[in-house]
Every structure is written in C-alpha cells, then in structure tokens.
Enzyme design. Structure first.
Site, PDB file in Angstrom:
ATOM      1  N   LYS A 264      41.790 -15.263   2.082  1.00 35.84           N
ATOM      2  CA  LYS A 264      40.433 -15.371   1.531  1.00 35.84           C
ATOM      3  C   LYS A 264      39.925 -13.970   1.202  1.00 35.84           C
ATOM      4  CE  LYS A 264      35.920 -17.495   2.665  1.00 35.84           C
ATOM      5  NZ  LYS A 264      35.134 -18.196   3.701  1.00 35.84           N
TER       6      LYS A 264
ATOM      7  N   SER B 161      32.953 -22.594   1.898  1.00 34.33           N
ATOM      8  CA  SER B 161      33.162 -21.496   0.982  1.00 34.33           C
ATOM      9  C   SER B 161      34.616 -21.117   0.743  1.00 34.33           C
ATOM     10  CB  SER B 161      32.416 -20.263   1.500  1.00 34.33           C
ATOM     11  OG  SER B 161      32.982 -19.819   2.728  1.00 34.33           O
TER      12      SER B 161
ATOM     13  N   SER C 130      32.929 -23.807   6.538  1.00 33.27           N
ATOM     14  CA  SER C 130      33.697 -23.339   5.374  1.00 33.27           C
ATOM     15  C   SER C 130      35.199 -23.419   5.475  1.00 33.27           C
ATOM     16  CB  SER C 130      33.326 -21.897   5.052  1.00 33.27           C
ATOM     17  OG  SER C 130      32.098 -21.889   4.373  1.00 33.27           O
TER      18      SER C 130
HETATM   19  N1  GLN Z   1      28.087 -24.144   3.552  1.00 28.94           N
HETATM   20  C1  GLN Z   1      27.528 -23.364   4.628  1.00 28.94           C
HETATM   21  C2  GLN Z   1      26.648 -22.284   4.076  1.00 28.94           C
HETATM   22  O1  GLN Z   1      26.487 -22.280   2.916  1.00 28.94           O
HETATM   23  C3  GLN Z   1      28.632 -22.787   5.459  1.00 28.94           C
HETATM   24  C4  GLN Z   1      29.299 -21.651   4.829  1.00 28.94           C
HETATM   25  C5  GLN Z   1      30.349 -21.058   5.681  1.00 28.94           C
HETATM   26  O2  GLN Z   1      30.791 -21.669   6.643  1.00 28.94           O
HETATM   27  N2  GLN Z   1      30.722 -19.826   5.356  1.00 28.94           N
HETATM   28  O3  GLN Z   1      26.139 -21.461   4.757  1.00 28.94           O
END
Ligand code: GLN
Length: 490
Positions: free
Chosen positions: A78, A158, A182
């Site tokens: 990532k 994400s 995410s």
């Molecule tokens: N979708 C969640 C957010 O937007 C979690 C994102 C994540 O886990 N990095 O914060």
C-alpha cells in the site's frame, strides 16, 4: 503445475523450495499480470526493475540455503508505507514526488523474510475513505462485476488497490492498513481475506499517519493461511514505535492450519442487527454461524450496547488525530510546494492545492472538535465512549472466545453510487469500526456470493493479542464456506 499467478503464497513457497520454479520466474509471471490489468489502476507506482533485482537476490540466497519465510514471494505494498528510494504518495497530490530515505519497519521485515516488491498500490487519499474514489491518482476498479452488468464497481477502501491486486491475481499477497475498516471492508468487496491485527502488533513506524491511535498495518491474501504467513513476517515488537507491543509472536501459521474449533464459543452481538444491512448479508451471517456450529463451535448471543456510538465517536477521534498528523504537510519538508507572497500564504497555497476534498473536510472537523471551546463537548466525550466500547468487548469476551459479524453492510457498489453524501459513505464501516476503537484484531473471510454474483465477507473479531483463536475460527469458516469463485476474466 498450475499457472504461477494462480498459486497461493503457501503453494508458491513449496514450488520454490522444490526448485520447480525460481523467484525471477515468479516475479516475471506476476509482473506480466500487472501489465495485463493496468486498467484497474491498482498501482500508483510499479517497480518491475526492483522486483527483478530482489527476485534475483532471493534466488541467490536460496541457492546458498538461506531461504526466509517469504523467500521469493512477490508482494504489493500500500502506498502509505514508506519505501526507501521509491516514491510514497499516500495517494495525495501533496506528497507527489516524495521519495523516502528510509523503509517502514513492516516492509523491512517483509524484505528480510525474502519477499519481493512489485509496486506501491493505490488507496484513498491518506487512507480516508471506503471506496478508493478519493485518490489523487484516480479510483481503483474492482475486478468483480455484477452478473450481466458491465458497470465498474469500487474495490472498497482505503486499501482498495492492495485488495484489487490480490483479487485480480496480480500478486498472491499485499499489505494494507486499517484505521476503521480499510483492510476488512475491501477484502469483503473483493472476495479475499484481509486481517487487521491487534493494535500494537505491527509497527506503525514509517507508515504515513492518519489516526495514530487506530492505524494498524495488516495483510491481504487469498487464504487464511497466507494472511497468517504474511502477519508472521510483518509483526513484532519495534522500539521505534512506542505503541508497538513488546510481546513475543505466537505461531500464527500453526493456528491458521488448525481449523479445530470444537467447543469454541462464538459470540453473535445483538446490536449488529441493524437497519440498512442487506437481507442477503443477514442470511449469510446466520449461515456462517451454522457452519461454525457444524464444525463444533457453540453460538452465544452477546450484547455490545455502545455499538451505535462507535461510528460517530470514530468520526471525531479519527479526524482529530488526522488534523494534527497532517499539520506537517506545509510545503517546507515534503512533496508539493506552491509559492506565496510570504510564509503563511505559501502554507495556505500548498495545503489548499495539495489536499483533496475529503481530507480537507476531515482536517476541518478535526480542528473544530479539538478547539478550546469544543474539546470537552466532542473530543473528550468521544474518548469516553471509546472506553465504554472497549468495556463492552471485554464483557462479551467473558462469555465467548471470538465474535462473528458481517464485514460490511453491502456488497461492492458502483463508482458514483453512494458518492453524494459523505455520511452514507461513512456507514460502510459500521461493523468494522467498533473493533478498531477497541484495538481488537479482526479478519474478513469470503463466505459467499450475493444474488448479483458479488462476494460477501464475514468478520471474526478476537480478543486483544489473541489472533491465534481468531485465525483458527477463520480457518474453520474458510473450510466450511469453501469460497472458490473468482472474478470473470481473471
Ligand atoms: N473508511 C474509514 C474512514 O474513512 C476507515 C478508513 C481506514 O480504515 N483507513 O476513515
């Protein structure tokens, strides 16, 4: 032998050990898939030359009898993990062109165990999102499509690029980070396994920070055993991260190879039956429990009474931490600089041009909830709620050993659907955020297809630092669900 790109990490490891193939051959086969499926936009930066050089070095080590746990295994990283000499963007314009002079601890651990990097994957900007649509480098396409419908679907977020790359057989494994879901949510959307370890299990050193008290690196792969292998290599105490747990690592791989769950108490949290969850997901959840029972587990109803406050509290804590973490991007030290007539204007111009809309929204919310007049009303309250959520889980774990829940309230959606309203988007994480707030480990296992032929995952949540029990239950679920579908054309 099946095509190299169809093999799991375990199978590739065996083929490499028997010298049926070489790390260079394995890397080339996967790099060809990166070429073939570039339209998915899963990668921000591909590193084919580095991959070939790392693979050649891996073959040389193996020839000397020095094979590590992931010797010769190609992985995608990532683009939130700093990689020495390789651009690291966090999918933000503000970090475009940033080339770290250091390597994150997690990736250092992976390379030490012999893994090979093929590239850096796309994500939501600074890991803020659930669809991968907030990336400065464009959205990622999910390799899965609804039956008879050619619309492009999102891979979740994400860590959407990392999930799509594994689902499209471009790599057998990848890294993600999970702040509120995410890793688990994109794993569910892409029909693969995604594991968020206990907070503190994997070092955050060298990972671009979003919300430091929640961020946790973890693996994606196509099997539970492969995620255990990756976790074994990634995890461990790191003195460079003060929140890294000074604990010895258990044998995650042995746990994942042992689907024996006779007598295991599986908790079903009552409060996870919420409006807005698709009936198919409800049905799958029930089926998942039946499968675990058939394998010898006992089902126990438990209550997590503060569940409904987890999401709103998260959307105070996470933006608060992001607003302070992202203060460092000022045009002076990293990436983008947009000049102005004086220093203050340079800051404003750089941050205005460098951050996307979702990131700006969160910085504003975070700054607001931390401001002197509102700190007690919002931030302090949210932290109090967080303690109650953690207490709920502790009480539930007196009655059960692991929890079973859906991973996400829906299957993958189309790019454009759900995009108009940020709050609808935030609801994607309602099943994953509570465990994040409590710092607990969670894993999403693909458990079936919906009526449109899209994958759905089920989540198992474990006690803190008890990934072993969670992996054992995940292995049992995987075995019973026997998910063998793959996206058409991949
Ligand atoms: N979708 C969640 C957010 O937007 C979690 C994102 C994540 O886990 N990095 O914060």
């Amino acid at each position: 032998m099946a095509s190299l790109t169809d093999l799991t990490i375990t199978q590739l490891g065996a083929a490499l050990a028997k010298k049926e193939t070489s790390a260079v051959e394995v890397a080339d086969a996967h790099l060809a898939k990166l070429d073939e499926h570039r339209a998915l936009n899963a990668f921000i930066t591909e590193t084919p030359e580095k991959a070939r050089a790392m693979a050649a070095a891996s073959d040389a080590r193996r020839a000397k009898g020095e094979a590590g746990l992931l010797e010769g295994i190609p992985l995608a990283i990532k683009d939130l993990f700093c990689t020495e000499g390789v651009q690291t963007t966090a999918a933000s314009h503000i970090l475009e062109g940033f080339v770290p002079q250091y390597e994150s601890t997690v990736t250092t651990n992976l390379w030490k165990s012999g893994a090979v990097m093929v590239g850096k994957t796309n994500l939501d900007e600074f890991a803020m999102g659930s669809s991968n649509m907030t990336s400065h480098f464009g959205g990622v396409e999910n390799p899965w499509k609804r039956r008879g419908d050619n619309r492009k679907l999102v891979p979740g977020g994400s860590s959407g690029g990392s999930a799509a790359a594994v689902a499209a057989y471009m790599v057998p494994g990848s890294t993600g980070t999970d702040t509120g879901g995410s890793i688990r949510q994109p794993a569910s959307f892409c029909g693969i396994v995604g594991l968020k370890p206990t907070y503190g299990r994997c070092s955050r050193w060298g990972v671009v920070a979003f919300a430091s008290s929640l961020d946790q690196p973890g693996p994606f792969a196509r099997t539970v055993e492969d995620t255990a292998l990756l976790l074994q290599a990634m995890a461990g105490h790191d003195p460079k991260d003060s929140t890294s747990a000074p604990l010895a690592l258990p044998d995650f791989v042995a746990a994942a190879r042992n689907p024996d769950i006779k007598g295991l108490r599986v908790g079903i949290p009552r409060e996870y039956r919420v409006d807005g969850t698709s009936p198919e997901i409800e049905a799958l959840w029930t089926r998942g429990m039946e499968m675990l029972k058939a394998a010898g587990a006992v089902s126990v109803e438990v209550s997590l009474p503060h569940t409904k406050y987890a999401l709103p509290a998260y959307y105070i804590v996470a933006p608060a931490e992001c607003s302070s973490n992202l203060a460092r991007y000022d045009g002076v030290r990293f990436g983008l600089r947009v000049p102005g007539k004086d220093l203050a204007e340079m800051y404003q111009n750089t941050r205005g041009a460098g951050f996307g809309k979702e990131v700006r929204r969160r910085i504003m919310i975070g700054t607001y909830v931390l401001s002197a007049g509102y700190y007690d009303a919002y931030y302090k309250k949210a932290q109090q709620i967080r303690s109650l959520i953690a207490r709920d889980f502790n009480q539930a774990f007196e009655k059960c050993d692991v929890l079973l829940t859906p991973t996400a309230p829906t299957a993958a959606f189309a790019a454009g659907e759900k995009m108009d309203d940020p709050v609808t988007m935030y609801l994607n994480d309602m099943f994953t955020i509570p465990a994040s707030m409590a710092g607990l480990p969670g894993i999403s296992v693909p458990a079936g297809l919906d009526k449109d032929g899209l994958p759905l995952g089920l989540q198992l949540i474990g006690r803190a630092f008890d990934e072993e029990t969670m992996l054992r239950a995940a292995a049992a679920l995987e075995k019973a669900a026997a998910f063998a579908s793959r996206p058409a054309g991949y």
